[in-house]
Design a protein around this motif. Structure first.
Motif, short mmCIF file in Angstrom:
data_model
loop_
_atom_site.label_atom_id
_atom_site.label_comp_id
_atom_site.label_asym_id
_atom_site.label_seq_id
_atom_site.Cartn_x
_atom_site.Cartn_y
_atom_site.Cartn_z
N THR A 155 56.41 -18.90 -47.93
CA THR A 155 56.99 -19.50 -49.13
C THR A 155 56.00 -19.58 -50.29
O THR A 155 56.40 -19.86 -51.43
CB THR A 155 57.53 -20.91 -48.83
OG1 THR A 155 56.48 -21.72 -48.26
CG2 THR A 155 58.70 -20.83 -47.86
N ARG A 156 54.71 -19.34 -50.04
CA ARG A 156 53.76 -19.24 -51.17
C ARG A 156 54.18 -18.15 -52.14
O ARG A 156 53.94 -18.23 -53.34
CB ARG A 156 52.35 -18.93 -50.65
CG ARG A 156 51.71 -20.02 -49.82
CD ARG A 156 50.24 -19.73 -49.59
NE ARG A 156 49.72 -20.46 -48.46
CZ ARG A 156 49.49 -19.92 -47.27
NH1 ARG A 156 49.75 -18.63 -47.06
NH2 ARG A 156 49.01 -20.65 -46.27
N LEU A 168 61.61 -27.64 -51.04
CA LEU A 168 60.25 -27.43 -50.57
C LEU A 168 59.29 -28.13 -51.53
O LEU A 168 59.34 -27.90 -52.74
CB LEU A 168 59.89 -25.94 -50.55
CG LEU A 168 60.85 -24.97 -49.88
CD1 LEU A 168 60.28 -23.55 -49.96
CD2 LEU A 168 61.10 -25.36 -48.45
N VAL A 169 58.41 -28.97 -50.99
CA VAL A 169 57.39 -29.61 -51.80
C VAL A 169 56.09 -28.83 -51.63
O VAL A 169 55.63 -28.61 -50.51
CB VAL A 169 57.18 -31.09 -51.37
CG1 VAL A 169 56.03 -31.70 -52.15
CG2 VAL A 169 58.45 -31.88 -51.60
N TYR A 170 55.52 -28.40 -52.76
CA TYR A 170 54.26 -27.67 -52.75
C TYR A 170 53.13 -28.65 -53.08
O TYR A 170 53.02 -29.10 -54.23
CB TYR A 170 54.29 -26.53 -53.76
CG TYR A 170 55.17 -25.37 -53.35
CD1 TYR A 170 54.67 -24.33 -52.58
CD2 TYR A 170 56.51 -25.33 -53.74
CE1 TYR A 170 55.48 -23.27 -52.20
CE2 TYR A 170 57.32 -24.27 -53.37
CZ TYR A 170 56.80 -23.25 -52.60
OH TYR A 170 57.61 -22.20 -52.23
N ILE A 179 58.27 -29.13 -56.74
CA ILE A 179 59.31 -29.10 -55.73
C ILE A 179 60.30 -27.99 -56.08
O ILE A 179 60.74 -27.89 -57.22
CB ILE A 179 60.01 -30.47 -55.60
CG1 ILE A 179 61.10 -30.44 -54.52
CG2 ILE A 179 60.57 -30.94 -56.93
CD1 ILE A 179 61.63 -31.82 -54.17
N TYR A 229 57.10 -32.54 -59.09
CA TYR A 229 57.35 -33.42 -57.95
C TYR A 229 56.95 -34.84 -58.31
O TYR A 229 55.84 -35.09 -58.80
CB TYR A 229 56.57 -32.95 -56.72
CG TYR A 229 56.76 -33.83 -55.51
CD1 TYR A 229 58.03 -34.05 -54.99
CD2 TYR A 229 55.67 -34.42 -54.88
CE1 TYR A 229 58.22 -34.84 -53.87
CE2 TYR A 229 55.85 -35.22 -53.75
CZ TYR A 229 57.13 -35.42 -53.26
OH TYR A 229 57.31 -36.23 -52.16
N ALA A 233 55.34 -21.91 -44.30
CA ALA A 233 54.51 -22.05 -45.50
C ALA A 233 53.73 -20.76 -45.80
O ALA A 233 53.40 -20.50 -46.96
CB ALA A 233 53.54 -23.21 -45.33
N ASP A 270 50.54 -24.81 -50.00
CA ASP A 270 51.45 -24.78 -48.87
C ASP A 270 52.67 -25.65 -49.16
O ASP A 270 52.60 -26.62 -49.92
CB ASP A 270 50.76 -25.30 -47.60
CG ASP A 270 49.79 -24.28 -47.03
OD1 ASP A 270 49.87 -23.10 -47.42
OD2 ASP A 270 48.95 -24.67 -46.20
N SER A 271 53.78 -25.29 -48.55
CA SER A 271 55.02 -26.03 -48.78
C SER A 271 55.43 -26.80 -47.54
O SER A 271 55.04 -26.48 -46.41
CB SER A 271 56.15 -25.07 -49.18
OG SER A 271 56.46 -24.20 -48.10
N LEU A 302 56.47 -19.37 -55.01
CA LEU A 302 55.76 -20.11 -56.05
C LEU A 302 54.98 -19.15 -56.94
O LEU A 302 55.03 -19.24 -58.18
CB LEU A 302 54.83 -21.13 -55.41
CG LEU A 302 54.17 -22.16 -56.32
CD1 LEU A 302 55.22 -23.03 -56.99
CD2 LEU A 302 53.19 -23.02 -55.53
#
Length: 451
Positions: free
Chosen positions: A96-97, A140-142, A147, A200, A93, A127-128, A100
């Motif tokens: 992966t920010r 990935l769900v944020y 998503i 999401y 996480a 965060d994911s 986004l």
């Protein structure tokens, strides 16, 4: 070179790797983009996997750290050539920010282009968390806001999921998750989708889980006397939801026709379609000899299809439609996901027009799976077969009624086409289960016995 060997070993073990059993001959990294520098570092790789006659593309976002924390050990790939530890960066996480934020900022990094759909609004800095259970992609769900679906196996060109959801959202469809943006690159000289960011659906339940609960409740009512309970008696009767799903499916098909146009299938194309069905049947029979006992029935159904003379409407369809591709929301009812089609099918074929009844056939086969998969190893399997069949018929009838009422092609008036499409799907399932889930092979074989 040591890293590429570790990557090859890791890659073939992933659920989304499509080349199992095909004899991997060579792996090469053809693109390497630094997305985040430092420690940890995030790199975007495009990898080619060569076989005897074909080449597949995959994308892998690798994280690199000098020391890999315990919570990332499950994503470990192997050592890099400089001694650092390489892992699947989508599980980090902290890294992966950037994806986004990059989409929100319309940022380009090397060969990667991150883009926001005009008017989209979504929160960044979240965060994911990687969703489990997916077979073809990684999502990935944020937070609980958005998503990001990352396509693992790449096909040069636009991904149908991005293409379709963007078009349907533009039409105001409430049956798709609103897309926010995407990531793309250039592959073989054409823009190629890498990932899509969407809203999401945090208060939603997937269709497979809802149907499975209904089936489980029904089977629990069986008292072992052999009299058999009726699907309508179950406390969790699914027929109402199946009916509403049929309505939503017809509405989505209408929107697809409005967005991408429609046509009719000519005689020559229909003959080609039935020839493909016979070819797939021959392939499946060679791999699963038990299928041969249904060869005459299947051949008669395909031949009946070839004799149709009325024009068959065709349009863009979902292409891989089943209960796992739909979500029941409290706000807008049923929402349809994953318009990319069957990942193993060539991109041009996935974007081609087809009969909308192909999606209907896919959902009807999914009802059958929902009922039968819980019978595998069940102590009352024989006695519950009739109960399962009643559940399937009840929900298939409700779905088709909703579909026809909402303006879709009436399945009852197109029974020859629908039957052939269902059988073609079942033949595909036989081959798939034989290769990937032998313990489930009896599901499509038992279904064929009842057609």
């Amino acid at each position: 070179m040591a890293f590429e060997e570790a990557l090859a070993t890791w890659l073939v073990k992933q659920r989304w790797f499509a080349g199992k059993g095909r004899g991997l001959r060579d792996l090469a990294i053809v693109a390497d983009t630094e997305v985040v520098g430092g420690d940890p570092e995030l790199r975007h790789l495009i990898v080619t996997v060569s076989y005897d006659t074909t080449v597949d593309y995959y994308q892998v976002l690798t994280g690199l750290r000098h020391e890999l924390p315990d919570e990332l050990q499950h994503a470990h790939i192997g050592p890099s050539d400089d001694g650092r530890q390489v892992y699947d960066g989508l599980h980090d996480a902290e890294l992966t920010r950037t994806l986004l934020a990059g989409i929100a900022a319309d940022e380009s990094i090397g060969r990667l282009r991150m883009r926001t759909i005009p008017g989209a609004a979504f929160e960044t800095g979240l965060d994911s968390l990687v969703l489990g259970g997916e077979q073809s992609n990684t999502s990935l769900v944020y937070g609980e806001e958005s998503i990001l679906k990352v396509f693992r196996r790449l096909s040069p060109g636009p991904n149908p999921d991005l293409e379709v959801t963007t078009a349907l959202a533009r039409l105001g469809s409430q049956h798709v998750a609103e897309p926010f943006g995407w990531i793309e690159t250039t592959l073989d000289g054409v823009p190629t989708s890498l990932a899509i960011l969407s809203r999401y659906l945090r208060l939603a339940s997937d269709g497979w889980s809802l149907a499975a609960t209904s089936v489980r409740d029904l089977y629990a009512m069986e008292d072992g006397t052999g009299d058999g309970v009726r699907a309508a008696e179950a406390g969790g009767d699914f027929a109402g939801e199946a009916y509403r799903l049929g309505i939503a499916t017809a509405q989505v098909h209408a929107d697809l026709a409005a967005a991408f146009g429609a046509d009719v299938l000519g005689d020559g194309v229909l003959r080609e379609l039935t020839e493909q069905m016979f070819w797939k049947l021959d392939l499946a029979e060679a791999a699963v000899p038990e299928l041969g006992r249904y060869g005459e029935m299947l051949g008669d159904a395909y031949s009946s299809l070839a004799k149709l003379r009325d024009p068959i409407p065709v349009q863009r369809v979902h292409g891989d439609y089943h209960l796992g591709q739909v979500m029941r929301t409290t706000e807008t009812g049923w929402v349809v996901l994953d318009f990319e089609g069957e990942p193993a099918t060539p991109l041009a074929q996935r974007r081609a027009r087809s009969s909308p009844l192909r999606d209907v056939a896919g959902m009807l086969r999914s009802f059958d799976y929902a009922a039968r998969h819980q019978l595998i190893g069940h102590p009352e399997q024989f006695g519950l077969n009739a109960v399962a069949g009643d559940w399937v018929r009840r929900n298939a009838s409700a779905f088709c009624a909703g579909y026809a009422e909402a303006g879709g092609q009436d399945p009852d008036e197109n029974d020859v086409l629908l039957r052939a499409l269902q059988l073609d799907k079942a033949v595909y399932e036989v081959l798939y289960e034989a290769r990937h889930r032998p313990s489930w092979l009896q599901i499509p074989l038992d279904s064929l016995a009842e057609f």
